[in-house]
Design an enzyme around this catalytic site. Structure first.
Site, mmCIF file in Angstrom:
data_model
loop_
_atom_site.group_PDB
_atom_site.id
_atom_site.type_symbol
_atom_site.label_atom_id
_atom_site.label_comp_id
_atom_site.label_asym_id
_atom_site.label_seq_id
_atom_site.Cartn_x
_atom_site.Cartn_y
_atom_site.Cartn_z
ATOM 1 N N GLU A 125 16.895 41.610 -5.350
ATOM 2 C CA GLU A 125 15.881 42.090 -4.757
ATOM 3 C C GLU A 125 14.561 41.955 -5.673
ATOM 4 O O GLU A 125 13.617 41.673 -4.911
ATOM 5 C CB GLU A 125 16.108 43.833 -4.452
ATOM 6 C CG GLU A 125 14.935 44.600 -4.058
ATOM 7 C CD GLU A 125 14.973 44.842 -2.732
ATOM 8 O OE1 GLU A 125 15.697 44.384 -1.970
ATOM 9 O OE2 GLU A 125 13.984 45.389 -2.333
ATOM 10 N N ASP A 126 14.735 42.188 -6.969
ATOM 11 C CA ASP A 126 13.431 42.590 -7.756
ATOM 12 C C ASP A 126 13.372 41.230 -8.755
ATOM 13 O O ASP A 126 12.192 41.502 -9.277
ATOM 14 C CB ASP A 126 13.807 43.753 -8.437
ATOM 15 C CG ASP A 126 13.612 44.995 -7.758
ATOM 16 O OD1 ASP A 126 13.320 44.613 -6.689
ATOM 17 O OD2 ASP A 126 14.178 45.943 -8.317
ATOM 18 N N HIS B 270 22.777 45.474 -9.072
ATOM 19 C CA HIS B 270 22.392 45.671 -7.503
ATOM 20 C C HIS B 270 20.927 45.589 -7.326
ATOM 21 O O HIS B 270 20.546 45.278 -6.078
ATOM 22 C CB HIS B 270 22.545 47.139 -7.199
ATOM 23 C CG HIS B 270 21.795 48.088 -7.429
ATOM 24 N ND1 HIS B 270 21.673 48.877 -8.642
ATOM 25 C CD2 HIS B 270 20.643 48.763 -6.735
ATOM 26 C CE1 HIS B 270 21.020 49.654 -8.780
ATOM 27 N NE2 HIS B 270 20.126 49.868 -7.641
ATOM 28 N N ASP B 271 19.990 45.556 -8.174
ATOM 29 C CA ASP B 271 18.753 45.369 -7.929
ATOM 30 C C ASP B 271 17.978 43.823 -8.615
ATOM 31 O O ASP B 271 17.074 43.667 -8.391
ATOM 32 C CB ASP B 271 17.744 46.373 -8.675
ATOM 33 C CG ASP B 271 17.529 47.628 -7.678
ATOM 34 O OD1 ASP B 271 17.719 47.575 -6.529
ATOM 35 O OD2 ASP B 271 17.494 48.769 -8.188
ATOM 36 N N HIS C 191 18.043 52.161 -14.955
ATOM 37 C CA HIS C 191 18.363 52.794 -13.553
ATOM 38 C C HIS C 191 19.688 51.987 -13.132
ATOM 39 O O HIS C 191 20.660 52.742 -12.739
ATOM 40 C CB HIS C 191 17.331 52.246 -12.597
ATOM 41 C CG HIS C 191 17.414 52.607 -10.957
ATOM 42 N ND1 HIS C 191 17.842 53.656 -10.549
ATOM 43 C CD2 HIS C 191 17.702 51.308 -10.089
ATOM 44 C CE1 HIS C 191 18.378 53.335 -9.073
ATOM 45 N NE2 HIS C 191 18.274 51.997 -9.004
HETATM 46 MN MN MN Z 1 18.157 50.811 -7.157
#
Ligand code: MN
Length: 745
Positions: free
Chosen positions: A93-94, A89-90, A64
């Site tokens: 967040e993750d 980018h993630d 992704h």
């Molecule tokens: Mn994403």
């Protein structure tokens, strides 16, 4: 995609490496400086961070961010900083990693962008709607801090939409709706046309799968025929452009599924009537920006040599680029098969900017400076423009024309609902936007807890509460506080309900008219009009006059002057013999003094030939009070008495004015009727049925547009006289939903 679950770890590694290599290859073939090292580092770090995690589709998660980075690089045209931020980018967040970790490894800039992306992740709607709206507000307001946050977010959304299939249906609806509501318009404002179109089509496909399939089927079915038409159309143009020595690409393109569907919906027409669903585009190569406009115009002139052009459909977006940077020359010509074809003429540079937005601009500037400094300078200028719209920095917009906040603002309701309004919209605009009732009873606004008047202009990011009072009444002068069409339409509709004021206006109009025509405004006379018009009472008469539904014309006066008709036959017509004896005519006109202004000129039509011409400035029809004006060519041109042009003629050429009288109903006249009302399914069919079947009128033209449930319609019909028009308007207003039907010039 269950098969991917069965891949061996080695196969998966190979897949990841291939995807990454594809990203790198794209980057290396761009004009950006080659900073592969840091991209490599970001890729390895992201791989490590997302290790073992899978997407819902079953594929390794890292695919992704790689794809998002590829979109950022290849479809938006950004450089290494953005590619790294997209890869990462993630991560915050993750995974366990923090923004500080990113900053320590990749520097401040990349960390800031990743931080921005982390903050705005998640949906705009849902349980925390208001908190999310706040996030989105922040996003918009910090857009000028670093536009790349938004661009990468856009790429993220695009990939999620492309892979939406693997989501459960409920989630599909939510994401598709949000995309159509927020991301597609934002992409449009950023000038990312290709992405905007794809987002819209994907959303449409998930929201209306049946409609999407039906349109797809039609497009496929029509493709062979369209291809044939296009090649016949294009062949002579190709030949000419080659002779010009141009390097160019010429292809047909089809409107997106979504825009075809929207057109069918708003115009209530079947697919077969979306006549402009395909357009032709010429993209030419040109090294020198200064030559672009000239070449566009040369191409335009070659095309219009070959095909006749639609006079009203030339669009020069080169001299006047659209607010979001779009430049091209559009011309619509009649193709060999008799269909109108729009041809879009652009240089490669214009095409790039049109498809990929302002970011493509970089491609043409890279080499002069670094991505960072270019971007920083650009953002600084945007900020200056935002702070001071009058500053000279406006000139900059001529090169990019990104009009982010300049043309639209975004405000919030107390519930956190996001509302987009045009620049300069007032509290009252917002009130009418939300609900007519809120608009008509609006007394003030509260912005961030401060009281402001209804005329107060809103700014992006304002949280606005509309304050109302039962005793408030809408006022005509509010119009000047409104910039939105919706607000203006709703105010006008509300004022129309204000019966009393219209009745007194109508009464005054009638009295003035009667006085002008030397008829006493006595009860007896007014009652005669009421019975002649088959009305119930005075109020109804005044109301209809006030709403311009009864024309104050000669036909009203003739009730009182029955003798004037009888006189006609006995009056000599000064031009009665013009066809058999033209010398006599010339004699009359050669000397203005000889035109007998006392006599009444009879407007006659025999065998379709008229002895007069209808002035196209006011288009009078029998029943209108008219005057005739004798031209140098000895022709009598008929104007409405109150026509501006006629007033000018009266004052300058009084001696050439002749009194006129319509003869018989031997001819049909063209009138234009303007309709307004609340849109609903089937309303158009009802209107058409009423006109052509019930009233047996010949309809010449019909234009309809709908906006937020309000429709406007202009139609042309052939009628005998004003009585028919009055009848027509009366009947049209009885159609459910129609609020206004008047004759216009
Ligand atoms: Mn994403």
């Amino acid at each position: 995609m269950a098969t991917q679950n069965k891949m061996t770890p080695e196969e998966e590694d190979k897949l990841i490496q291939e995807a990454y290599q594809d990203l790198l290859n794209g980057y290396l073939s761009s004009n950006h400086r080659k900073k592969v090292e840091i991209i490599d580092k970001a890729f390895k770090f992201a791989c490590e961070a997302h290790k073992g995690v899978r997407r819902r589709s079953g594929e390794p998660y890292i695919l992704h961010p790689i794809t998002v980075a590829r979109i950022v690089s290849q479809e938006i045209g950004l450089g290494s900083t953005s590619i790294c931020a997209a890869l990462l980018h993630d991560v915050v967040e993750d995974t366990e990693y923090t923004t500080e970790d990113i900053e320590a490894m990749f520097g401040k800039k990349i960390a800031q962008i990743v931080d921005g992306l982390t903050k705005i992740s998640g949906g705009i709607f849902g349980a925390h709607a208001s908190a999310q709206a706040e996030n989105f507000r922040k996003l918009l307001l910090t857009m000028s801090d670093d536009i790349r946050v938004v661009l990468i977010k856009m790429a993220d959304r695009l990939h999620n939409m492309r892979t939406l299939q693997s989501m459960p249906p409920a989630k599909q609806y939510k994401i598709a709706g949000e995309t159509l509501y927020i991301y597609a318009p934002l992409a449009h404002r950023l000038g990312l046309f290709a992405i905007k179109t794809e987002l819209e089509d994907l959303s449409f496909k998930y929201e209306h799968p049946d409609d999407y399939a039906a349109i797809e089927e039609q497009i496929v079915a029509n493709a062979p025929r369209n291809e044939e038409i296009f090649s016949r159309f294009a062949a002579p143009i190709n030949e000419r452009l080659k002779k010009m020595g141009l390097k160019f690409e010429f292809k047909a393109r089809i409107k997106s599924h979504y825009s075809i569907w929207k057109k069918m919906e708003t115009k209530h027409i079947p697919f077969s009537q979306v006549y402009d669903y395909y357009a032709a585009r010429i993209v030419f190569e040109c090294d020198n920006e200064a030559d672009e406009k000239r070449i566009c115009l040369n191409i335009y002139s070659e095309i219009t040599d070959l095909y006749s052009m639609h006079p009203d459909r030339l669009r020069d977006w080169i001299s006047n680029p659209k607010a979001n940077g779009y430049r091209a020359l559009h011309v619509t010509v009649m193709g060999p098969d008799g269909n109108w074809v729009e041809v879009q003429i652009r240089s490669r540079r214009m095409d790039d900017i049109a498809e990929r937005g302002f970011a493509a601009h970089w491609k043409y500037k890279i080499g002069e400076g670094e991505e960072e400094s270019e971007l920083a300078a650009w953002l600084q200028t945007i900020e200056d423009i935002l702070k001071n719209p009058e500053s000279n920095a406006i000139d900059f917009l001529d090169t990019i024309k990104l009009n982010l906040f300049a043309s639209e603002i975004v405000v919030f309701t107390p519930k956190g609902e996001l509302i987009t309004l045009p620049k300069d919209a007032s509290v009252l605009d917002l009130a009418f936007h939300l609900h007519t009732e809120l608009g008509t009873h609006c007394i003030a606004g509260k912005i961030n807890h401060k009281l402001v008047p209804i005329s107060h202009k809103l700014a992006s990011g304002d949280q606005v509460e509309v304050l109302t009072s039962r005793s408030q009444q809408p006022k005509a002068e509010w119009d000047k506080f409104l910039v939105t069409a919706k607000g203006k339409t709703r105010l006008r509709a509300a004022l129309r309900h204000d019966r009393r004021s219209i009745i007194s206006k109508g009464e005054a109009m009638l009295k003035a008219f009667l006085q002008e025509n030397e008829v006493e405004a006595s009860s007896v006379n007014i009652n005669r009009i009421i019975s002649a018009e088959h009305l119930k009472n005075r109020d109804e008469l005044y109301l209809m006059i006030g709403n311009n539904e009864i024309a104050l014309s000669q036909s009203l006066v003739k009730i009182f002057k029955p003798a004037s008709r009888g006189l006609l036959d006995r009056l000599m017509n000064p031009f009665g013999n013009r066809h058999s004896n033209s010398n006599a005519d010339n004699e009359v006109v050669a000397n203005e003094g000889k035109i007998d202004t006392k006599k009444v000129y009879e407007l006659r039509t025999v065998d379709g030939k008229s002895n007069y011409r209808i002035a196209d400035c006011c288009n009078p029809i029998p029943g209108d009070t008219v005057i005739g004006f004798v031209t140098d060519d000895n022709e009598v041109v008929v104007h409405k008495m109150d026509c501006e042009q006629a007033t000018r003629l009266k004052s300058s050429f009084g001696g050439r004015i002749v009194q006129t009288q319509w003869e018989t109903k031997a001819k049909k006249f063209n009138v234009t009727i303007s309709l307004e009302g609340i849109d609903r399914q089937g309303i158009l069919q009802e209107i058409i049925y009423l006109i052509s079947t019930n009233l047996s009128l010949n309809m010449r033209r019909l234009n309809i547009s709908a906006d937020d449930g309000v429709f406007h319609c202009e139609l042309e019909a052939m009628v005998d006289d004003t009585d028919v028009v009055t009848q027509l308007c009366k009947r049209l207003k009885k159609v459910k939903g129609v609020s206004q039907a008047v004759r216009v010039r």
